[in-house]
Motif scaffolding. Structure first.
Motif, PDB file in Angstrom:
ATOM      1  N   TYR A 137       0.823  -1.211   0.000  1.00  9.15           N
ATOM      2  CA  TYR A 137       0.000   0.000   0.000  1.00  9.15           C
ATOM      3  C   TYR A 137       0.861   1.267   0.000  1.00  9.15           C
ATOM      4  O   TYR A 137       0.543   2.241  -0.689  1.00  9.15           O
ATOM      5  CB  TYR A 137      -0.963   0.007   1.192  1.00  9.15           C
ATOM      6  N   ASP A 183       1.911   1.885  -3.485  1.00  5.63           N
ATOM      7  CA  ASP A 183       0.828   2.433  -4.290  1.00  5.63           C
ATOM      8  C   ASP A 183       0.639   3.933  -4.021  1.00  5.63           C
ATOM      9  O   ASP A 183       0.483   4.738  -4.937  1.00  5.63           O
ATOM     10  CB  ASP A 183      -0.475   1.672  -3.974  1.00  5.63           C
ATOM     11  N   HIS A 184       0.678   4.291  -2.747  1.00  5.47           N
ATOM     12  CA  HIS A 184       0.519   5.691  -2.351  1.00  5.47           C
ATOM     13  C   HIS A 184       1.611   6.565  -2.985  1.00  5.47           C
ATOM     14  O   HIS A 184       1.333   7.629  -3.541  1.00  5.47           O
ATOM     15  CB  HIS A 184       0.560   5.772  -0.819  1.00  5.47           C
ATOM     16  N   GLN A 208       1.104   6.850  -6.796  1.00  5.05           N
ATOM     17  CA  GLN A 208       0.022   7.785  -7.120  1.00  5.05           C
ATOM     18  C   GLN A 208       0.493   9.233  -7.044  1.00  5.05           C
ATOM     19  O   GLN A 208       0.183  10.052  -7.900  1.00  5.05           O
ATOM     20  CB  GLN A 208      -1.161   7.586  -6.152  1.00  5.05           C
ATOM     21  N   TRP A 209       1.256   9.547  -6.000  1.00  2.00           N
ATOM     22  CA  TRP A 209       1.731  10.922  -5.847  1.00  2.00           C
ATOM     23  C   TRP A 209       2.777  11.274  -6.886  1.00  2.00           C
ATOM     24  O   TRP A 209       2.821  12.401  -7.383  1.00  2.00           O
ATOM     25  CB  TRP A 209       2.270  11.150  -4.426  1.00  2.00           C
TER      26      TRP A 209
END
Lengths: 260, 101
Positions: free
Chosen positions: A146, A149-150, A153-154
């Motif tokens: 996770y 993924d975070h 995304q940023w």
């Protein structure tokens, strides 16, 4: 429930000094990155991002506690002894994790490199012949997925956002990348831990492939800066680690044995 | 210098979050949050509303996509059906052999 019961890895005691040392490396990486991210709490761009970064920091702190508890059990030290009562040269964290937060883009560039690396590391470490390390890795890998993924995304949003956000993301990647190489250096300790440790150099192809895909989507170029001569695994540290440790350790040292 | 989020351009849009606690249940409104886009709204919702295994599924909806009733016309809009017993199917008796009606 006892808080410590939530930690992965149970009641193990490292088999050898080398295994304990390896656990210390991984624990210090997670501990220092967690401490860095904690600085963002109440400073993130939005309240929601505050919560996200705090969650990631807490996950990492959990990993650090598990690794440090395992490392410390070898010579009867607690996780707190290791976190609060070691001096700077006794820490074993790689330089990437010590890089200052900088602006938000710099934190995210560091987080991207760190979480892509940690995901590959923990995925492989689940197959360790050391049951405790394998158990910690199995719990951590789901959380790190996770985190990755975070960060991805940023990275995509900052690189593809405004001119200013893109400029900052490019600068951030340039600042952080010289410290990535250290993560894949095979130290002598690794040679002595066949089947227990993950050989760092074996993680690089997967790391490079994930980063290449993210950078392609974000239209970022891989920085060509030479690798730094970072020596975190030997206790030689980036100039800012001392300040970070001073802040992290001040309470425990002023009030030894304090509980809250 | 302006306060961050003070102008509309600076602040993220508002999203309403619906969480389904388990299979077979419906999504229930859990709260709202700010996020730059739908993908991030989902991730923020996961962090804010489901960290302790509360949910098996999350919906996020832009708050301005929801049409709401007017709180000022509550009286007429939500008039109680009290005194309109004919609206309730309570006068019927179940036929024999239909145990699960």
């Amino acid at each position: 429930m006892e808080l410590s019961a939530e930690l992965a890895g149970g009641e193990g005691r490292a088999a050898t000094a080398d295994v304990a040392e390896y656990a210390l490396w991984l624990g210090d990486d997670a501990l220092i990155l967690s401490q860095q991210l904690g600085v963002w709490i109440a400073r993130a761009p939005e309240l929601e991002e505050d919560v996200a970064i705090a969650n990631i920091a807490l996950d990492l702190l959990g990993h650090a506690r598990s690794f440090l508890r395992y490392a410390g059990a070898y010579d009867d030290r607690t996780e707190d002894d290791l976190a609060y009562w070691r001096e700077e040269p006794e820490f074993r964290c790689a330089w990437l994790f010590q890089q200052p937060n900088g602006d938000f883009a710099q934190t995210m560039a560091r987080q991207l490199a760190a979480s892509v690396y940690l995901f590959e590391l923990y995925t492989a470490l689940q197959n360790s012949s050391d049951e405790t390390l394998a158990a910690i890795a199995a719990k951590a890998v789901k959380e790190v997925e996770y985190h990755r993924d975070h960060a991805v995304q940023w990275t995509l949003r900052l690189a593809g956002g405004t001119d200013e956000s893109r400029r900052r993301m490019i600068r951030a990647v340039g600042d952080v990348w010289p410290y990535v190489g250290e993560l894949f250096r095979d130290e002598p300790l690794i040679d002595r831990l066949e089947d227990v440790a993950v050989r760092p150099s074996t993680l690089q192809p997967a790391f490079d492939a994930v980063i290449a895909a993210v950078f392609a989507e974000a239209q970022l170029e891989l920085p060509s800066a030479p690798m730094s001569s970072a020596g975190g695994r030997h206790g030689s540290h980036f100039s800012t680690l001392g300040y970070l440790l001073a802040e992290m350790q001040v309470l425990a040292r002023q009030h030894p044995g304090v509980t809250w | 210098m302006t306060t961050s989020g003070a102008s509309p351009r600076e602040s993220w849009p508002l999203w309403e979050v619906f969480v389904r606690a388990g299979r077979g249940l419906s999504h229930v409104h859990a709260g709202s949050l700010h996020a730059p886009d739908a993908d991030f709204a989902l991730r923020n919702a996961r962090d804010v509303y489901t960290r302790r295994s509360e949910g098996t599924s999350i919906w996020v909806v832009p708050a301005d996509a929801i049409t709401t009733s007017d709180p000022d016309s509550r009286g007429a809009f939500f008039e109680s059906p009290a005194g309109k017993n004919y609206r309730h199917a309570t006068y019927y008796t179940a036929s024999e052999g239909v145990p699960h009606l």
